[in-house]
Scaffold this motif. Sequence first.
Motif, PDB file in Angstrom:
ATOM      1  N   ASN A  24      -7.737  12.231   4.676  1.00 44.57           N
ATOM      2  CA  ASN A  24      -8.589  12.361   3.590  1.00 44.57           C
ATOM      3  C   ASN A  24      -9.975  11.930   4.077  1.00 44.57           C
ATOM      4  N   ARG A  25     -10.284  11.473   5.492  1.00 44.79           N
ATOM      5  CA  ARG A  25     -11.439  11.360   5.994  1.00 44.79           C
ATOM      6  C   ARG A  25     -12.068  10.134   5.244  1.00 44.79           C
ATOM      7  N   VAL A  26     -11.320   9.216   5.016  1.00 47.09           N
ATOM      8  CA  VAL A  26     -11.914   7.847   4.550  1.00 47.09           C
ATOM      9  C   VAL A  26     -11.167   6.699   5.580  1.00 47.09           C
ATOM     10  N   ASP A  27     -10.699   7.091   6.614  1.00 42.58           N
ATOM     11  CA  ASP A  27     -10.091   6.115   7.492  1.00 42.58           C
ATOM     12  C   ASP A  27     -11.209   5.120   8.263  1.00 42.58           C
ATOM     13  N   ASN A  28     -12.435   5.425   8.250  1.00 38.57           N
ATOM     14  CA  ASN A  28     -13.650   4.660   8.669  1.00 38.57           C
ATOM     15  C   ASN A  28     -13.824   3.362   7.679  1.00 38.57           C
ATOM     16  N   THR A  73       0.657  -1.206  -0.128  1.00 38.54           N
ATOM     17  CA  THR A  73      -0.185   0.121   0.059  1.00 38.54           C
ATOM     18  C   THR A  73       0.947   1.251   0.031  1.00 38.54           C
ATOM     19  N   GLY A  74       1.980   1.171   0.485  1.00 37.56           N
ATOM     20  CA  GLY A  74       2.869   2.618   0.467  1.00 37.56           C
ATOM     21  C   GLY A  74       2.265   3.634   1.268  1.00 37.56           C
ATOM     22  N   THR A  75       1.898   4.727   0.576  1.00 38.42           N
ATOM     23  CA  THR A  75       1.357   5.966   1.169  1.00 38.42           C
ATOM     24  C   THR A  75      -0.204   5.450   1.170  1.00 38.42           C
ATOM     25  N   ASN A 131       1.767   5.498   7.621  1.00 35.90           N
ATOM     26  CA  ASN A 131       1.862   6.587   6.908  1.00 35.90           C
ATOM     27  C   ASN A 131       0.387   6.485   6.063  1.00 35.90           C
ATOM     28  N   ALA A 132       0.367   5.245   5.589  1.00 34.93           N
ATOM     29  CA  ALA A 132      -1.076   5.090   4.946  1.00 34.93           C
ATOM     30  C   ALA A 132      -2.293   5.328   5.597  1.00 34.93           C
ATOM     31  N   ARG A 133      -2.135   4.836   6.937  1.00 34.42           N
ATOM     32  CA  ARG A 133      -3.343   4.977   7.895  1.00 34.42           C
ATOM     33  C   ARG A 133      -3.551   6.598   8.177  1.00 34.42           C
ATOM     34  N   HIS A 134      -2.218   7.250   8.418  1.00 31.72           N
ATOM     35  CA  HIS A 134      -2.228   8.875   8.591  1.00 31.72           C
ATOM     36  C   HIS A 134      -2.953   9.200   7.298  1.00 31.72           C
ATOM     37  N   ASN A 135      -2.597   8.975   6.075  1.00 26.42           N
ATOM     38  CA  ASN A 135      -3.134   9.693   5.032  1.00 26.42           C
ATOM     39  C   ASN A 135      -4.509   9.456   4.853  1.00 26.42           C
ATOM     40  N   ALA A 136      -5.000   8.274   5.265  1.00 28.59           N
ATOM     41  CA  ALA A 136      -6.507   8.052   5.314  1.00 28.59           C
ATOM     42  C   ALA A 136      -7.414   8.920   6.118  1.00 28.59           C
ATOM     43  N   VAL A 137      -6.595   9.362   7.277  1.00 30.64           N
ATOM     44  CA  VAL A 137      -7.354  10.073   8.031  1.00 30.64           C
ATOM     45  C   VAL A 137      -7.368  11.583   7.362  1.00 30.64           C
TER      46      VAL A 137
END
Length: 282
Positions: A190-194, A153-155, A182-188
């Motif tokens: 962009n508000r798609v972490d859920n 997944t990378g970023t 970092n991928a988890r952080h970027n999901a947050v």
Amino acid sequence: MKYFEVEFTISPLSADATDLLAALAGEAGFETFEETETGIKGYVQQNLFDEETLRSCIEDFPFEGTRIIYNVREAEDRDWNEQWEQEGFDPIIIADGKLVIHDGRHLPECKSGISIEIDAKLAFGTGTHETTRMICSQIEQYAKGARVLDCGTGTGILSIAALKYGAAEAIGYDIDEWSVDNARHNAVINRVDNHFTSLLGDASIIDTIDGDFDLIMANINRNILLSDMPRFVNKMHQGSILILSGFYTADIPLLVEKAENLGISLKSQIQDHDWACLVFRY
């Protein structure tokens, strides 16, 4: 993460010989290169360095009269992406403006389409590389309502793009703990972490995930793709899509043959310079 820095001296030096050597070295685990006055420097994770394969590639180098020597040393233990992190990157326009990737310092002028903000830690995986851009250009037509698997997944950019295009769920995995975080952080951001799960591990972790996927994406080098494709296919159902990139156009026949042997067929292909992207359907 510990790296080796390998300096290659090519004689006689030419752009064609340099490009081919970089492609072949990718089969030995190398991730990135920089040009030098006498050839190239390559960087490879110490635990992924396959020196036997590298030697074989050099011994069988197809340019008659070309001599290649190399020197391996431990890379300096520092943040190789410090300058990139400080400077960031200009917005990247993909799919005729339907998708824009940017960092927090450089906001896109146009607000239409899908916008993805990536914390600029690593250049690879932000959309600056041809392989990332090609996969991103294919996601829209397959993402809506899909359950997505993002291999390496990378970023997290591929998962985030899929979710912004309407995917129901995305699961990504990576062998690098930093990338997973970092991928988890970027999901947050962009508000798609859920709807996103980031896992640490190699392809064997796929076996622990319940259920099939509608869309599987992998931006990895050729040899790893060939090794991992049976696991990908095992998580596909009738109509599932597999998007692969991270390899050169010369590698297409090998990957297509492997896919056909596994029961999936080539749907489409695109290329950007010498890089390729293949779309398969189960």
